[in-house]
Design an enzyme around this catalytic site. Structure first.
Site, PDB file in Angstrom:
ATOM      1  N   CYS A 289      -3.579  10.722   1.415  1.00  0.00           N
ATOM      2  CA  CYS A 289      -2.903   9.450   1.169  1.00  0.00           C
ATOM      3  C   CYS A 289      -1.539   9.655   0.545  1.00  0.00           C
ATOM      4  O   CYS A 289      -0.517   9.325   1.130  1.00  0.00           O
ATOM      5  CB  CYS A 289      -3.762   8.599   0.244  1.00  0.00           C
ATOM      6  SG  CYS A 289      -5.459   8.486   0.814  1.00  0.00           S
TER       7      CYS A 289
ATOM      8  N   LYS B 116       0.833  -1.211   0.000  1.00  0.00           N
ATOM      9  CA  LYS B 116       0.000   0.000   0.000  1.00  0.00           C
ATOM     10  C   LYS B 116       0.872   1.267   0.000  1.00  0.00           C
ATOM     11  O   LYS B 116       0.633   2.213  -0.754  1.00  0.00           O
ATOM     12  CB  LYS B 116      -0.921  -0.028   1.228  1.00  0.00           C
ATOM     13  CG  LYS B 116      -1.638   1.263   1.541  1.00  0.00           C
ATOM     14  CD  LYS B 116      -2.643   1.611   0.467  1.00  0.00           C
ATOM     15  CE  LYS B 116      -3.121   3.035   0.634  1.00  0.00           C
ATOM     16  NZ  LYS B 116      -4.465   3.151   1.095  1.00  0.00           N
TER      17      LYS B 116
HETATM   18  N1  SAJ Z   1      -2.043  14.688  -8.791  1.00  0.00           N
HETATM   19  C1  SAJ Z   1      -1.183  15.428  -9.601  1.00  0.00           C
HETATM   20  N2  SAJ Z   1      -0.800  14.911 -10.808  1.00  0.00           N
HETATM   21  C2  SAJ Z   1      -1.262  13.702 -11.249  1.00  0.00           C
HETATM   22  C3  SAJ Z   1      -2.123  12.943 -10.422  1.00  0.00           C
HETATM   23  C4  SAJ Z   1      -2.509  13.462  -9.202  1.00  0.00           C
HETATM   24  O1  SAJ Z   1      -0.755  16.519  -9.234  1.00  0.00           O
HETATM   25  O2  SAJ Z   1      -0.887  13.311 -12.363  1.00  0.00           O
HETATM   26  C5  SAJ Z   1      -2.443  15.207  -7.463  1.00  0.00           C
HETATM   27  C6  SAJ Z   1      -3.927  15.417  -7.309  1.00  0.00           C
HETATM   28  O3  SAJ Z   1      -4.333  16.631  -7.839  1.00  0.00           O
HETATM   29  C7  SAJ Z   1      -4.065  15.362  -5.798  1.00  0.00           C
HETATM   30  C8  SAJ Z   1      -3.039  14.314  -5.398  1.00  0.00           C
HETATM   31  O4  SAJ Z   1      -2.136  14.242  -6.498  1.00  0.00           O
HETATM   32  O5  SAJ Z   1      -3.730  16.598  -5.199  1.00  0.00           O
HETATM   33  C9  SAJ Z   1      -3.597  12.939  -5.103  1.00  0.00           C
HETATM   34  O6  SAJ Z   1      -4.686  12.620  -5.942  1.00  0.00           O
HETATM   35  P1  SAJ Z   1      -4.945  11.141  -6.569  1.00  0.00           P
HETATM   36  O7  SAJ Z   1      -6.191  11.197  -7.362  1.00  0.00           O
HETATM   37  O8  SAJ Z   1      -3.744  10.678  -7.281  1.00  0.00           O
HETATM   38  O9  SAJ Z   1      -5.088  10.179  -5.314  1.00  0.00           O
HETATM   39  P2  SAJ Z   1      -5.972  10.154  -3.935  1.00  0.00           P
HETATM   40  O10 SAJ Z   1      -5.124  10.733  -2.849  1.00  0.00           O
HETATM   41  O11 SAJ Z   1      -7.339  10.701  -4.118  1.00  0.00           O
HETATM   42  O12 SAJ Z   1      -6.117   8.546  -3.717  1.00  0.00           O
HETATM   43  C10 SAJ Z   1      -4.956   7.717  -3.678  1.00  0.00           C
HETATM   44  C11 SAJ Z   1      -5.108   6.562  -4.667  1.00  0.00           C
HETATM   45  N3  SAJ Z   1      -3.821   5.877  -4.843  1.00  0.00           N
HETATM   46  C12 SAJ Z   1      -3.274   5.701  -6.060  1.00  0.00           C
HETATM   47  O13 SAJ Z   1      -3.783   6.097  -7.091  1.00  0.00           O
HETATM   48  C13 SAJ Z   1      -1.956   4.976  -6.104  1.00  0.00           C
HETATM   49  C14 SAJ Z   1      -6.154   5.584  -4.143  1.00  0.00           C
HETATM   50  O14 SAJ Z   1      -6.230   4.434  -4.968  1.00  0.00           O
HETATM   51  C15 SAJ Z   1      -5.801   5.147  -2.713  1.00  0.00           C
HETATM   52  O15 SAJ Z   1      -6.803   4.293  -2.172  1.00  0.00           O
HETATM   53  C16 SAJ Z   1      -5.748   6.387  -1.850  1.00  0.00           C
HETATM   54  O16 SAJ Z   1      -4.728   7.257  -2.363  1.00  0.00           O
HETATM   55  C17 SAJ Z   1      -5.428   5.937  -0.422  1.00  0.00           C
HETATM   56  O17 SAJ Z   1      -6.370   5.792   0.375  1.00  0.00           O
HETATM   57  O18 SAJ Z   1      -4.263   5.696  -0.118  1.00  0.00           O
END
Ligand code: SAJ
Length: 420
Positions: A273, A219
């Site tokens: 996360c 994870k």
């Molecule tokens: N972000 C970027 N660039 C990108 C992708 C995301 O700047 O290319 C930013 C987003 O805007 C945001 C942050 O990253 O601020 C996180 O967003 P996210 O959509 O990537 O993830 P979370 O935090 O909503 O959810 C994540 C997910 N993990 C992964 O995709 C590896 C989810 O599957 C997990 O269950 C969750 O963390 C968790 O609970 O750990």
């Protein structure tokens, strides 16, 4: 041995615990939801929900009505206990560094220990540093010396313990809970077997068995992978700003290569996360986890870079009006917690750079901290009419639909690349 799960308790009724409890209940299991928040319990028992997640209200309403889900403050005997409580970060006692705070897991262990019975299964779903599941087993043992636990007695133990991290994306929880593959990290093979049987009740994805320590690390690895890759994109965006290259065009071109897939730069990394979990690895292995720590620092420094860009743009005007588009931590949600967009608007409001307007279509009023700082909260159209500087902080669908003619004459800082 074939186990039967008639009654399942879920400890912690938050973003993960409540949907999980509701989905078990919708499959006919008697579910007891346990939380320390009386208001959450009352809300759930009245058939409503206290968090925002699409369609969850309908499912909870249904299972509370049929009596399959009931929320309470005090744990009751069950066949399985699923712990889904927060694991935040805290300053180390010596200060200067951060360490995972396992006190909620310990409190959950102490609360279920009195009702544990031989043959029960205890599952830790909370994101945890490596070794936390063994600690959970030891905490349960301390409370119940009359029972045996796998950290001590292995396969022969009375109680089965496993780590099965949640991996769902906020906003898609109900679909992903059922569809995603699940990592099942039992402390022994028998623990894994029991946990697989439990998740099979609703999981359609694969249930893949490993050890508890590997499951914990898996994870953390998933979220660190994403953090490191976003840091690469964010570093590229800062390099491109200096070299006067459009980073979005650059990434589109580079991603034409069959083995290159660069993620999107942004104003920083938010949420509970990805910006947190990598620290769990760093705090376990500070000497080895150099890239992971550096990625965290790069992503945490990105808001400062955007603040600098906005200030520089505003300084070109006699009466700067800066419209900041978006406060949430990512697109199309209302969640402002750990949001780099919020951090940027808050910091700009502390300066005398000009009038600061915030636009956030997913909330109805500004959070108090911003309202106090005389940030103006306006609908998109009005904000665009007033502003001479536009800072895009979140790629909400409403912003992507902006007619380019509205912004043609303005200075635009597009941290999400919605204008290409
Ligand atoms: N972000 C970027 N660039 C990108 C992708 C995301 O700047 O290319 C930013 C987003 O805007 C945001 C942050 O990253 O601020 C996180 O967003 P996210 O959509 O990537 O993830 P979370 O935090 O909503 O959810 C994540 C997910 N993990 C992964 O995709 C590896 C989810 O599957 C997990 O269950 C969750 O963390 C968790 O609970 O750990």
């Amino acid at each position: 041995m074939h186990m039967q799960f008639k009654r399942v308790s879920v400890i912690g009724l938050g973003y993960i615990g409540l949907p999980t409890a509701a989905v078990f209940a919708s499959r006919g299991i008697d579910v007891i939801g346990v939380d320390i928040n009386q208001r959450a319990i009352d809300t759930i028992n009245s058939g409503s929900i206290h968090i925002v997640e699409p369609d969850l209200d309908i499912v909870v309403h249904g299972v509370v009505n049929t009596g399959k889900l009931r929320a309470t403050l005090t744990p009751e005997p069950s066949d399985a206990f699923l712990i889904a409580v927060p694991t935040p970060f805290r300053e180390t006692p010596e200060g200067g560094s951060r360490e995972p705070d396992l006190s909620y897991i310990q409190a959950a262990a102490e609360s279920i220990a009195p009702v544990l019975e031989k043959g029960n299964l205890v599952i830790l779903e909370s994101t945890s540093p490596v070794g936390a599941t063994e600690k959970l087993s030891a905490w349960l043992q301390r409370e119940r010396p009359d029972l045996t636990f796998p950290h001590d007695k292995g396969e022969a133990a009375d109680i089965r313990v496993a780590h099965c991290p949640e991996r769902v994306l906020p906003g898609c929880v109900l679909q992903e809970l059922v569809a995603n593959d699940r990592i099942i990290g039992g402390m022994t093979p028998a623990c894994s077997e029991a946990a697989v049987e439990l998740y099979r009740i609703f999981v359609k994805g694969d249930c893949i068995v490993t050890t508890a320590r590997t499951a914990e690390m898996a994870k953390l690895t998933e979220n660190s992978f994403r953090d490191v890759n976003i840091a690469f994109a964010n570093e590229l965006s800062m390099i491109c700003d200096r070299l006067k290259i459009n980073v979005w065009e650059l990434i589109r071109l580079a991603n034409r290569h069959p083995r290159v897939n660069i993620l999107n730069p942004g104003p920083g990394v938010g949420g509970h996360c990805i910006a947190v979990d990598p620290w769990f690895i760093v705090s376990s292995c500070p000497e080895e986890a150099r890239l992971i720590a550096q990625a965290r620092n790069i992503n945490d420094a990105k808001p400062e870079h955007v603040i600098g860009q906005a200030m520089a743009a505003a300084n070109a005007f006699k009466e700067p009006v800066i419209a900041c588009l978006g406060l949430a931590f990512k697109a199309n949600i209302d969640d402002l917690r750990e949001s780099p967009a919020l951090q940027i608007v808050d910091a700009l409001a502390d300066t005398d750079v000009g009038e600061i307007i915030a636009v956030e279509p997913n909330i109805s009023e500004l959070p108090p901290a911003l309202a106090e700082k005389s940030v103006t909260f306006l609908p998109l159209q009005q904000a665009l009419e007033r502003a001479n500087v536009v800072v895009v902080l979140v790629d909400h669908q409403e912003f992507k639909a902006i007619d380019r003619s509205y912004i043609a004459a303005k200075v635009v800082i597009d941290t999400r690349g919605i204008f290409g």
